[in-house]
Design an enzyme around this catalytic site. Structure first.
Site, PDB file in Angstrom:
ATOM      1  N   GLN A  78      -3.677 -13.129  -1.784  1.00 57.00           N
ATOM      2  CA  GLN A  78      -4.604 -12.057  -1.758  1.00 57.00           C
ATOM      3  C   GLN A  78      -5.860 -12.210  -2.587  1.00 57.00           C
ATOM      4  O   GLN A  78      -6.275 -12.119  -3.706  1.00 57.00           O
ATOM      5  CB  GLN A  78      -3.966 -10.722  -2.451  1.00 57.00           C
ATOM      6  CG  GLN A  78      -4.724  -9.407  -2.075  1.00 57.00           C
ATOM      7  CD  GLN A  78      -3.900  -8.205  -2.664  1.00 57.00           C
ATOM      8  OE1 GLN A  78      -3.056  -8.094  -2.810  1.00 57.00           O
ATOM      9  NE2 GLN A  78      -4.858  -6.958  -2.795  1.00 57.00           N
ATOM     10  N   PHE A  79      -6.891 -12.674  -1.736  1.00 56.12           N
ATOM     11  CA  PHE A  79      -8.201 -13.075  -2.473  1.00 56.12           C
ATOM     12  C   PHE A  79      -9.092 -11.806  -3.049  1.00 56.12           C
ATOM     13  O   PHE A  79      -9.677 -12.319  -3.651  1.00 56.12           O
ATOM     14  CB  PHE A  79      -9.074 -13.822  -1.277  1.00 56.12           C
ATOM     15  CG  PHE A  79      -9.842 -13.038  -0.225  1.00 56.12           C
ATOM     16  CD1 PHE A  79     -10.932 -12.761  -0.705  1.00 56.12           C
ATOM     17  CD2 PHE A  79      -9.186 -12.632   0.893  1.00 56.12           C
ATOM     18  CE1 PHE A  79     -11.859 -11.904   0.364  1.00 56.12           C
ATOM     19  CE2 PHE A  79      -9.670 -11.820   1.877  1.00 56.12           C
ATOM     20  CZ  PHE A  79     -11.087 -11.499   1.625  1.00 56.12           C
ATOM     21  N   THR A  80      -8.547 -10.735  -2.511  1.00 49.94           N
ATOM     22  CA  THR A  80      -9.340  -9.710  -3.115  1.00 49.94           C
ATOM     23  C   THR A  80      -9.139  -9.343  -4.430  1.00 49.94           C
ATOM     24  O   THR A  80      -9.712  -8.802  -5.250  1.00 49.94           O
ATOM     25  CB  THR A  80      -9.150  -8.187  -2.179  1.00 49.94           C
ATOM     26  OG1 THR A  80      -7.483  -8.222  -2.410  1.00 49.94           O
ATOM     27  CG2 THR A  80      -9.642  -8.423  -0.598  1.00 49.94           C
TER      28      THR A  80
END
Length: 149
Positions: A78-80
């Site tokens: 989850q790069f967010t």
């Protein structure tokens, strides 16, 4: 590296309405990789995740690790987690690692946890996923390899 860790009674990932992975009792880990992360960050998070004493013992106290509780991990990229919302309304993801590096460290973390005897299921890197979970407790923890929190 950053991780959001949820103790779950079950969790699963679907991609394009197809179930790709699932676990019963264990930890759902959302993992974000930063541009400057390296092997030491992977080792730190692996140690923390495998050693977290968040499962209840016979006295009802959070005193057991995932190994002692016989649980599994579901690791979801989850790069967010590196979304910076301090300016404006649209998050900036400039701190997030490029996909090639993020994938390598994500897969390395999964492998390191497996080396310690943990069953690890994963999401699908760079795909839109639907993640379903039943948070047990609820127990949700934040980890950061730079020890920011």
């Amino acid at each position: 590296m950053r991780a959001v860790v949820e103790r779950v009674t079950e969790a699963r990932v679907e991609v394009k309405e197809r179930r790709v992975s699932e676990i019963d009792t264990g930890l759902l880990i959302y993992l974000g990789v930063q541009q400057t992360d390296e092997l030491a960050d992977v080792e730190y998070l692996c140690d923390k995740i495998v050693g977290l004493r968040v499962f209840e013992d016979s006295a009802g106290k959070m005193n057991l690790s995932i190994q002692e509780a016989g649980g599994s991990l579901l690791l979801v990229s989850q790069f967010t987690l590196y979304g910076d919302c301090r300016k404006g309304k649209r998050p900036s993801f400039s701190e997030a690692a490029p996909p090639e590096k993020a994938r390598m460290l994500y897969e390395l973390l999964a492998a390191k946890c497996r080396e310690r005897g943990i069953t690890v299921a994963t999401g699908v890197f760079r795909e839109m996923m639907k993640v379903y979970s039943i948070n047990d407790g609820p127990v949700t923890l934040l980890l950061d390899s730079r020890r920011i929190f």
